[in-house]
Design an enzyme around this catalytic site. Structure first.
Site, PDB file in Angstrom:
ATOM      1  CE  LYS A  38      22.910  45.718  43.803  1.00  0.00           C
ATOM      2  NZ  LYS A  38      23.521  46.319  42.698  1.00  0.00           N
ATOM      3  CG  ASP A  46      20.782  44.454  35.158  1.00  0.00           C
ATOM      4  OD1 ASP A  46      20.642  44.467  35.920  1.00  0.00           O
ATOM      5  OD2 ASP A  46      21.913  46.117  34.825  1.00  0.00           O
ATOM      6  CD1 TRP A  80      22.967  51.042  38.615  1.00  0.00           C
ATOM      7  CD2 TRP A  80      25.269  49.626  38.311  1.00  0.00           C
ATOM      8  NE1 TRP A  80      24.003  50.221  39.993  1.00  0.00           N
ATOM      9  CE2 TRP A  80      25.508  49.395  39.406  1.00  0.00           C
ATOM     10  CE3 TRP A  80      26.412  48.738  37.696  1.00  0.00           C
ATOM     11  CZ2 TRP A  80      26.290  48.968  40.770  1.00  0.00           C
ATOM     12  CZ3 TRP A  80      27.116  48.531  39.314  1.00  0.00           C
ATOM     13  CH2 TRP A  80      27.139  48.692  39.788  1.00  0.00           C
TER      14      TRP A  80
HETATM   15  C1  LIG Z   1      23.828  46.534  41.840  1.00  0.00           C
HETATM   16  C2  LIG Z   1      24.199  46.174  40.508  1.00  0.00           C
HETATM   17  C3  LIG Z   1      24.989  45.495  39.375  1.00  0.00           C
HETATM   18  C4  LIG Z   1      26.118  45.342  39.472  1.00  0.00           C
HETATM   19  O1  LIG Z   1      26.451  43.840  40.668  1.00  0.00           O
HETATM   20  P1  LIG Z   1      27.445  43.360  41.448  1.00  0.00           P
HETATM   21  O2  LIG Z   1      27.084  42.160  42.257  1.00  0.00           O
HETATM   22  O3  LIG Z   1      28.110  44.100  42.561  1.00  0.00           O
HETATM   23  O4  LIG Z   1      28.809  43.445  40.084  1.00  0.00           O
HETATM   24  C5  LIG Z   1      24.130  45.939  38.065  1.00  0.00           C
HETATM   25  N1  LIG Z   1      23.528  46.934  37.505  1.00  0.00           N
HETATM   26  C6  LIG Z   1      22.385  46.778  38.538  1.00  0.00           C
HETATM   27  C7  LIG Z   1      21.007  47.552  38.289  1.00  0.00           C
HETATM   28  C8  LIG Z   1      22.731  46.832  39.638  1.00  0.00           C
HETATM   29  O5  LIG Z   1      22.320  47.592  40.942  1.00  0.00           O
END
Ligand SMILES: *Cc1c(COP(=O)(O)O)cnc(C)c1O
Length: 361
Positions: A197, A173, A103
């Site tokens: 998540k 993030d 990511w």
């Molecule tokens: C899932 C995830 C993303 C991307 O999310 P989407 O909604 O699928 O675009 C970005 N960063 C992390 C750490 C993630 O787990």
């Protein structure tokens, strides 16, 4: 499990608390006397205004968000934030990124389209199985921010100590750890998380941004991409993801009722310990991450071979444990054990893997 539900170890979209789903179901046909479902409701209605206001207020309470930070509900999922962050924050056109896995690599690729990216630390040398030392990074004076993926969902690492940014803005993030433990918001300039998540349904990110980082000089930016658009209109510039906001609001109330983020952290530590203690004792399974950098949310592990990995995944699936296959870029297995995964689910998985090892190793 009630309703024939399974223990779902998916990395995302992931489990939501059962009592939240039950409450949502009970309000499905007629939300509190409004005569309609939240999905059918105008985002300009009084009743929705109350839903979004309460969601924001409860999130502020949970995370203890200072008044000089804005909370934004933005569509587009996590991936849009890989672009929005550099488009809004690269004032000098230079940013530092820590490369810790899948990511952060995606974030780096998008930032490079906007300006100069300096990778100040990386764990690529060991297949992203650890978090690099970030105590003395070489950060140029004109760097606009330092970016981290605080919990790498695919690789299973997490920061147990934040980088020393030497006074530069920290951007994080937190998608796969959002609300899993207490967070001192003032350590950051911007925190963002895709909600599917650890909170609610997919298709939305929550952005927490310090007010002084909002800019008036971004007139060339597409309107939706400008954080200020969302901040000025309290996330109601256009039709937001009303359903996701409503569901997230329910989860915030649920977390407050559970005792807040301290309580969640304690539970998450207990849950992860059950799994990591098993992996450490096992002669068949091995955890993929350096112990001091292990995530409490995503636990990747391997058996002695790819063939056996596939056999274990099939056996777990048949036994009612879903989505344990590791990400294709890493292989092996991965158990995602977010807030809503009950401790009994982790214990049941460990009991199953123990038995599997005894019978097959
Ligand atoms: C899932 C995830 C993303 C991307 O999310 P989407 O909604 O699928 O675009 C970005 N960063 C992390 C750490 C993630 O787990």
């Amino acid at each position: 499990m009630k309703y024939g539900r399974v223990y779902n170890f998916s990395a995302g979209p992931a489990m939501m608390p059962e009592e939240v789903l039950e409450e949502i179901a009970s309000e499905m046909m007629n939300y509190r006397g409004s005569g309609m479902c939240v999905m059918e409701m105008s985002h300009r209605s009084k009743v929705f205004q109350q839903i979004i206001d309460e969601a924001q207020a409860d999130l502020r309470k949970l995370m203890n968000i200072p008044d000089n930070y804005k909370v934004l509900f933005i569509q587009g999922g996590g991936t849009l934030q890989f672009s929005m962050v550099p488009m809004n924050l690269m004032k000098n056109g230079v940013a530092c990124y820590v490369e810790t896995g899948a990511w952060s690599k995606k974030a780096i690729a998008e930032a490079k389209k906007v300006g100069e990216v300096k990778i100040v630390a990386s764990s690529a040398d060991k297949n992203f199985s650890y978090v690099p030392d970030c105590s003395d990074l070489d950060i140029p004076d004109n760097a606009d921010y330092v970016y981290i993926c605080e919990n790498e969902t695919i690789n299973g690492t997490t920061y147990h100590k934040l980088p020393n940014t030497k006074g530069h803005v920290l951007v994080s993030d937190q998608s796969s750890m959002f609300l899993s433990r207490p967070c001192n918001v003032s350590d950051y300039g911007l925190i963002w998380g895709g909600v599917q998540k650890n909170v609610g349904p997919a298709g939305m990110s929550i952005v927490i941004i310090r007010e002084d980082l909002l800019r008036d000089d971004l007139g060339d930016l597409p309107v939706y991409m400008n954080y200020k658009t969302h901040a000025d209109k309290d996330s109601l510039y256009n039709t937001p993801n009303c359903w996701a906001i409503y569901c997230c609001g329910k989860v915030f109330k649920y977390l407050l009722k559970q005792g807040g983020l301290e309580a969640m952290n304690q539970r998450n530590e207990e849950k992860a310990k059950i799994l990591y203690d098993f992996l450490d004792a096992s002669k068949f399974f091995t955890g993929s991450v350096r112990p001091e950098d292990r995530s409490l949310m995503n636990v990747p592990f391997v058996s002695p071979s790819k063939e056996q990995d596939a056999e274990v995944v099939a056996a777990t699936k048949a036994a009612g444990f879903d989505n344990l296959k590791g990400h294709k870029s890493v292989g092996g297995l991965r158990a995602s054990i977010y807030n809503a995964m009950p401790k009994e689910g982790v214990q049941a998985l460990v009991d199953f893997l123990k038995k599997y090892e005894a019978e097959n190793a």
